[in-house]
Motif scaffolding. Structure first.
Motif, PDB file in Angstrom:
ATOM      1  N   ASN A 188       0.844  -1.199   0.000  1.00  0.00           N
ATOM      2  CA  ASN A 188       0.000   0.000   0.000  1.00  0.00           C
ATOM      3  C   ASN A 188       0.876   1.244   0.000  1.00  0.00           C
ATOM      4  O   ASN A 188       2.064   1.199   0.326  1.00  0.00           O
ATOM      5  CB  ASN A 188      -0.925   0.015   1.224  1.00  0.00           C
ATOM      6  N   ARG A 189       0.268   2.357  -0.349  1.00  0.00           N
ATOM      7  CA  ARG A 189       0.987   3.619  -0.495  1.00  0.00           C
ATOM      8  C   ARG A 189       1.576   4.077   0.847  1.00  0.00           C
ATOM      9  O   ARG A 189       0.922   4.018   1.882  1.00  0.00           O
ATOM     10  CB  ARG A 189       0.022   4.680  -1.030  1.00  0.00           C
ATOM     11  N   THR A 190       2.818   4.534   0.814  1.00  0.00           N
ATOM     12  CA  THR A 190       3.439   5.152   1.983  1.00  0.00           C
ATOM     13  C   THR A 190       4.015   6.491   1.558  1.00  0.00           C
ATOM     14  O   THR A 190       4.355   6.697   0.393  1.00  0.00           O
ATOM     15  CB  THR A 190       4.579   4.290   2.577  1.00  0.00           C
ATOM     16  N   ASP A 191       4.087   7.402   2.513  1.00  0.00           N
ATOM     17  CA  ASP A 191       4.811   8.636   2.248  1.00  0.00           C
ATOM     18  C   ASP A 191       5.455   9.131   3.537  1.00  0.00           C
ATOM     19  O   ASP A 191       5.108   8.693   4.628  1.00  0.00           O
ATOM     20  CB  ASP A 191       3.947   9.700   1.573  1.00  0.00           C
ATOM     21  N   LEU A 192       6.427   9.988   3.360  1.00  0.00           N
ATOM     22  CA  LEU A 192       7.108  10.601   4.485  1.00  0.00           C
ATOM     23  C   LEU A 192       6.701  12.058   4.493  1.00  0.00           C
ATOM     24  O   LEU A 192       6.757  12.732   3.458  1.00  0.00           O
ATOM     25  CB  LEU A 192       8.629  10.475   4.335  1.00  0.00           C
ATOM     26  N   GLN A 193       6.280  12.523   5.639  1.00  0.00           N
ATOM     27  CA  GLN A 193       5.886  13.923   5.753  1.00  0.00           C
ATOM     28  C   GLN A 193       6.458  14.483   7.046  1.00  0.00           C
ATOM     29  O   GLN A 193       6.666  13.744   8.007  1.00  0.00           O
ATOM     30  CB  GLN A 193       4.373  14.077   5.740  1.00  0.00           C
ATOM     31  N   THR A 194       6.721  15.769   7.028  1.00  0.00           N
ATOM     32  CA  THR A 194       7.148  16.442   8.246  1.00  0.00           C
ATOM     33  C   THR A 194       6.145  17.539   8.538  1.00  0.00           C
ATOM     34  O   THR A 194       5.812  18.336   7.656  1.00  0.00           O
ATOM     35  CB  THR A 194       8.562  17.028   8.099  1.00  0.00           C
ATOM     36  N   ASN A 195       5.626  17.523   9.767  1.00  0.00           N
ATOM     37  CA  ASN A 195       4.713  18.573  10.222  1.00  0.00           C
ATOM     38  C   ASN A 195       5.511  19.548  11.071  1.00  0.00           C
ATOM     39  O   ASN A 195       6.154  19.146  12.041  1.00  0.00           O
ATOM     40  CB  ASN A 195       3.567  17.986  11.055  1.00  0.00           C
ATOM     41  N   HIS A 196       5.455  20.811  10.697  1.00  0.00           N
ATOM     42  CA  HIS A 196       6.118  21.877  11.439  1.00  0.00           C
ATOM     43  C   HIS A 196       5.020  22.609  12.203  1.00  0.00           C
ATOM     44  O   HIS A 196       4.141  23.230  11.593  1.00  0.00           O
ATOM     45  CB  HIS A 196       6.833  22.830  10.479  1.00  0.00           C
ATOM     46  N   TYR A 197       5.045  22.496  13.528  1.00  0.00           N
ATOM     47  CA  TYR A 197       3.985  23.061  14.366  1.00  0.00           C
ATOM     48  C   TYR A 197       4.314  24.485  14.808  1.00  0.00           C
ATOM     49  O   TYR A 197       5.448  24.780  15.171  1.00  0.00           O
ATOM     50  CB  TYR A 197       3.732  22.169  15.582  1.00  0.00           C
ATOM     51  N   SER A 234       8.316  14.209  12.144  1.00  0.00           N
ATOM     52  CA  SER A 234       8.299  13.473  10.874  1.00  0.00           C
ATOM     53  C   SER A 234       7.545  12.160  11.038  1.00  0.00           C
ATOM     54  O   SER A 234       7.720  11.467  12.047  1.00  0.00           O
ATOM     55  CB  SER A 234       9.727  13.187  10.397  1.00  0.00           C
ATOM     56  N   THR A 235       6.716  11.839  10.043  1.00  0.00           N
ATOM     57  CA  THR A 235       5.910  10.620  10.088  1.00  0.00           C
ATOM     58  C   THR A 235       6.055   9.847   8.786  1.00  0.00           C
ATOM     59  O   THR A 235       5.852  10.402   7.705  1.00  0.00           O
ATOM     60  CB  THR A 235       4.414  10.955  10.315  1.00  0.00           C
TER      61      THR A 235
END
Length: 189
Positions: free
Chosen positions: A28-37, A118-119
């Motif tokens: 299944n699809r995966t991605d890496l994302q970073t949330n800057h709060y 990062s997730t």
């Protein structure tokens, strides 16, 4: 600007549960994302259970989330890297409907980027909703989470309970990522 509501059900996972689910659903699809709060120096958004972030993937998106009962109001604004850098530098978001919503909460207070998270996320359609399997890192911490996003509360809760039973997951209360990360931030400061 996009406006949406979502109903989410979550459980923390052990590392072993996470690895088992990643194997079960591989492909299944995966991605890496970073949330800057972002928040004000006095954490005015956190005080009312709201959050403001820039999600960085291949693109950038500014998101304000406000909770209303079981429903989360979400305001999304696509931005570019230059706008993101400008927000970090000035503490001011661009003129938009999202900014007007934000002003109602914090007035003219400036914003600080106090934390980035990062997730690695796997996600796919499951039953009537979307299933997310996350591995998040922030401030030297790694945690794992299962999230189910549904259209409405009652059906979603029933589907989530069935889901964790089917997947043999031991339910563990999961605060929002920003809250877990904020708690780690408080411990480190």
């Amino acid at each position: 600007m996009q406006r949406s509501t979502e109903v989410e059900f979550k459980s923390l996972l052990t590392k072993e549960e996470y690895e088992r689910l990643m194997n079960k659903f591989q492909g299944n699809r995966t991605d890496l994302q970073t949330n800057h709060y972002f928040d004000t120096p006095r954490f005015s958004l956190k005080a009312i259970d709201a959050s403001l972030r820039v999600r960085e993937r291949d693109t950038y998106e500014l998101t304000l989330k406000k909770k209303k009962g079981y429903v989360i109001q979400e305001f999304n604004l696509p931005i570019d890297k230059e706008t993101f850098e400008e927000i970090k530098k000035t503490g001011i978001v661009p003129d938009s409907e999202l900014k007007q919503e934000l002003i109602q909460i914090i007035g003219e207070q400036k914003l600080n980027n106090f934390l980035s998270l990062s997730t690695l996320r796997m996600f796919f359609q499951y039953k009537k909703g979307i299933l997310f399997i996350d591995k998040s890192t922030y401030l030297g911490v790694t945690d794992y989470e299962l999230e189910y996003e549904a259209k409405n509360y009652h059906d979603g809760k029933k589907e989530f309970i069935e889901l964790i039973g089917e997947l043999q997951i031991q339910y563990k209360k999961s605060d929002k990522k920003v809250k877990r990360a904020f708690n780690a931030y408080k411990r480190s400061h």
